[in-house]
Scaffold this active site. Structure first.
Site, PDB file in Angstrom:
ATOM      1  CD  GLN A 300      -2.745   1.347   2.401  1.00 45.63           C
ATOM      2  OE1 GLN A 300      -2.232   1.762   3.424  1.00 45.63           O
ATOM      3  NE2 GLN A 300      -4.033   1.016   2.332  1.00 45.63           N
ATOM      4  CB  CYS A 331      -4.638   7.413   5.877  1.00 49.02           C
ATOM      5  SG  CYS A 331      -3.706   7.653   7.404  1.00 49.02           S
TER       6      CYS A 331
END
Length: 387
Positions: A300, A331
């Site tokens: 990622q 995030c």
């Protein structure tokens, strides 16, 4: 004639003798000598209020009133107080003198020679070394060679006469000494830090995108295929499989190995910052490691700039063994959000499009995206971004 001093003024009264009868006495003032004029200090600059010299207190090095210490700030130091010192402190150098050079301990030649800060006295080191902790070395038993050599606390298990290291060639050939892959070599890290690693695919796409913007035909880029013909990896079949989602500070390699033993099918690395990868950060590159037990593995990436994300994607796709690359758009932490990355990208669909098309252009594996339903409460945008 009598002269009386007048301390309150700068003149003296001169009184004549008693006048004769019928005369009026006259008092005369005579000038007296003035004191020497005091030297005037230089006029202060406008906006300054200098302190009078009689109120200044000078202190010496011991903190007592006295002479002004010269270059007091340099003696006191600060964050750069050791900038003129050697790279290694005296205590560290003394401690290293008692340790055997790692190259010599495994039977290799030290490239530093006499300038090496570690000891090259093998006989002296073995004489002063404490006794072994046991009769067998686990690394030697498993792989046929121990990387610590004579410095191993179980060195007796793989040390012959004249302090020569023993290597079991059969075990070396049979054992898999690299259970993890995607370990970036030191030379590559140095090239990254010096910006010597080329990224031709990213540069190619950036040039095409810039040209399309100038011509006002960015929509044509949506159907354009990469000019570089290369073999793509097989797509990942996510159907019916358990997926261990990326977990920052939790989903490290040991944790993923444990999850694999419990039956998880697909694993993904922790969130890696694209810019840190391009800078050759050791801690960030360590996140790319993959264990041999991870049958389907992805990395990622996080960032906010299309060119940086593209270069990081091209590097991971070229240098690492991965089945897919995941882009983080979910995030919420300040480190990512305040820099325009993570979930902050959900409000910038045009930037998302360029980032994902860049990643798709440079990667030879699947590109996946992690994102939220939205950033603000009760304002969902995922259904608008998916198409």
């Amino acid at each position: 004639m009598a002269i009386e001093e007048n301390t309150a003024t700068t003149s003296a009264v001169v009184q004549e003798p008693p006048a004769a009868k019928g005369e009026v006495p006259v008092a005369l003032e005579a000038p007296v000598a003035q004191e020497a004029p005091v030297a005037q200090e230089a006029p202060a600059t406008r906006g300054e209020a200098p302190v009078k010299p009689e109120f200044l207190v000078r202190r010496d090095e011991r903190g007592e009133p006295g002479a002004e210490p010269e270059r007091e700030r340099e003696r006191r130091g600060g964050q750069n107080k050791n900038r003129h010192a050697k790279n290694k402190s005296t205590a560290m150098l003394d401690a290293r003198k008692d340790k055997l050079c790692l190259k010599l301990s495994v039977g290799e030649e030290c490239a530093f020679g006499d300038s090496c800060t570690f000891s090259h006295d093998v006989d002296g080191y073995m004489a002063s070394k404490p006794p072994d902790l046991g009769p067998s070395c686990a690394a030697f038993d498993a792989f046929g060679v121990c990387g610590f050599g004579l410095r191993c606390r179980f060195a007796g298990a793989h040390t012959a006469d004249a302090h020569r290291q023993i290597v079991d060639e059969a075990k070396v050939a049979a054992a898999d000494q690299r259970p993890t892959v995607n370990e970036i070599p030191k030379a590559t890290q140095i090239r990254l830090r010096k910006k010597q690693v080329p990224f031709p695919l990213t540069d190619e796409f950036d040039a095409k995108w810039a040209a399309a913007q100038d011509k006002g035909c960015v929509d044509a880029m949506r159907s354009a295929a990469p000019t570089a013909k290369r073999e793509r990896r097989a797509p990942v079949d996510f159907a019916g499989k358990t997926y261990l989602a990326p977990l920052t500070t939790v989903g490290n390699l040991p944790f993923r190995r444990v999850c694999k033993e419990f039956g998880v099918d697909i694993t993904c690395s922790e969130m890696a910052i694209a810019n840190n990868i391009l800078q050759g950060s050791q801690t960030e590159l360590a996140l790319l490691k993959r264990h041999k037990s991870e049958t389907i593995f992805g990395v990622q990436l996080a960032g906010s700039r299309a060119d940086v994300i593209g270069r990081a994607t091209e590097f991971v796709s070229r240098e690492c063994s991965v089945d897919f690359i995941d882009f983080n758009m979910g995030c919420p932490i300040d480190m990512a959000f305040n820099n325009g990355g993570g979930s902050a990208l959900l409000a910038q669909p045009r930037r998302i499009e360029r980032i994902l098309r860049t990643m798709r252009h440079v990667a030879d594996c699947d590109i996946t995206v992690k994102f939220r339903t939205g950033v603000k409460n009760n304002v969902n945008v995922a259904h608008e971004l998916i198409p």
